[in-house]
Design an enzyme around this catalytic site. Structure first.
Site, PDB file in Angstrom:
ATOM      1  N   ALA A  92      11.409  -2.436   9.595  1.00  0.00           N
ATOM      2  CA  ALA A  92      11.444  -2.748  11.023  1.00  0.00           C
ATOM      3  C   ALA A  92      10.688  -4.017  11.373  1.00  0.00           C
ATOM      4  O   ALA A  92      10.905  -4.614  12.420  1.00  0.00           O
ATOM      5  CB  ALA A  92      10.856  -1.582  11.818  1.00  0.00           C
ATOM      6  N   LYS A  93       9.747  -4.404  10.500  1.00  0.00           N
ATOM      7  CA  LYS A  93       8.942  -5.621  10.683  1.00  0.00           C
ATOM      8  C   LYS A  93       8.302  -5.682  12.073  1.00  0.00           C
ATOM      9  O   LYS A  93       8.333  -6.707  12.750  1.00  0.00           O
ATOM     10  CB  LYS A  93       9.768  -6.872  10.394  1.00  0.00           C
ATOM     11  CG  LYS A  93      10.322  -6.909   8.962  1.00  0.00           C
ATOM     12  CD  LYS A  93      11.167  -8.134   8.715  1.00  0.00           C
ATOM     13  CE  LYS A  93      11.721  -8.150   7.301  1.00  0.00           C
ATOM     14  NZ  LYS A  93      12.747  -7.092   7.075  1.00  0.00           N
ATOM     15  N   ARG A  94       7.704  -4.586  12.472  1.00  0.00           N
ATOM     16  CA  ARG A  94       7.040  -4.533  13.773  1.00  0.00           C
ATOM     17  C   ARG A  94       5.729  -5.314  13.703  1.00  0.00           C
ATOM     18  O   ARG A  94       5.081  -5.381  12.658  1.00  0.00           O
ATOM     19  CB  ARG A  94       6.777  -3.096  14.188  1.00  0.00           C
ATOM     20  CG  ARG A  94       8.048  -2.272  14.426  1.00  0.00           C
ATOM     21  CD  ARG A  94       8.941  -2.896  15.478  1.00  0.00           C
ATOM     22  NE  ARG A  94       9.992  -1.995  15.925  1.00  0.00           N
ATOM     23  CZ  ARG A  94      11.281  -2.126  15.651  1.00  0.00           C
ATOM     24  NH1 ARG A  94      11.689  -3.130  14.908  1.00  0.00           N
ATOM     25  NH2 ARG A  94      12.170  -1.280  16.117  1.00  0.00           N
TER      26      ARG A  94
END
Length: 274
Positions: A92-94
């Site tokens: 998700a690369k939050r």
């Protein structure tokens, strides 16, 4: 899933393969498009075909979010289909701070029951540590990625010590957690960097994209990246998912996954005597 569970799975399957579920509706075999949920049907076949050779699955959330409610439903069914003893990664690369980061962590760890989530560290400690507050869950921090644009920031030399930024990311972030709840993304196309990276984070797991369609070298990654606990999850997506585009796609995916697992087995034996 804690570190001991993950290492046990690697030893059992003689594999450190992670299959990326970057499921693209435009690439799904045509006969599946007639089903009620083509994305899930495709994922189900891929999981069933590769489960004996992999220890992790990594859905790339962009491929599901782009489809709206139907995409989220496909993702939920996919997660339910993955066996509970297999590590799951929300790609998700939050990268937000404070309460927002905590809400992201709750979404992926409590609502969706992922084992881990990829995290962008650009905003600093308070964008990472909220993900480390959950028992037996993992933050996988972007350190050195395999895309061409990684040179724009990750490889810039710092004025303080003339070392690239990604090394400071490794040092700083490793102090916020431990090798029991923190991993790092290191692209396989940067295999020559692995020896130096291991001098900074010798015990941590590394999630390694870029092997397969992106041209990363599995032998080099393994030679310089393996540690005493294996310490690697090597991701392959397109090379497995789209090994064939006809009704034999699952068998082709199985063959590709088995091929990678057999190579990994050799390196585990050669470098770790497992």
């Amino acid at each position: 899933m804690n570190k001991a569970n993950l290492v046990a799975a690697i030893k059992s399957r003689k594999s450190y393969l992670c299959v990326g579920l970057d499921t693209d509706p435009t690439k799904i075999p045509a006969h599946l498009l007639k089903t009620k949920d083509p994305i899930f049907e495709f994922n189900k076949y891929i999981i069933d075909a590769t489960i004996d050779y992999t220890v992790a699955y990594k859905p790339n959330l962009a491929f599901y979010e782009s489809l709206g409610k139907a995409g989220w439903e496909s993702l939920e069914k996919t997660l339910e289909w993955i066996p509970k003893d297999v590590f799951t990664i929300a790609d998700a690369k939050r990268g937000d701070i404070g309460n927002t980061a905590t809400m992201y962590a709750k979404a992926f760890f409590e609502q969706m029951s992922f084992d881990s989530v990829t995290v962008a560290p650009y905003m600093g400690e308070d964008s990472v540590t909220p993900f480390l507050a959950f028992k037996d869950k993992w933050a996988i921090v972007l350190a050195l990625t395999s895309n061409a644009g990684s040179k724009d920031f990750q490889q810039l030399a710092l004025a303080a010590n003339n070392e690239p930024l990604y090394k400071e990311v490794l040092r700083k972030c490793s102090a916020w957690g431990s090798d029991e709840n923190l991993m790092f993304v290191v692209g396989a196309t940067k295999a020559s960097y692995f020896k130096e990276i291991r001098s900074i984070v010798p015990e941590h797991f590394l999630l390694v994209p870029g092997v397969g369609a992106q041209g990363g070298n599995l032998q080099e990654v393994s030679q310089f990246g393996l540690n005493k606990s294996c310490g690697l999850l090597v991701n392959a997506s397109r090379s497995i998912l789209y090994a064939a585009s006809d009704e034999n796609f699952a068998q082709a995916a199985k063959a590709e996954a088995q091929k990678m697992q057999q190579e990994m087995k050799t390196y585990l034996e050669d470098y770790l005597s497992w």
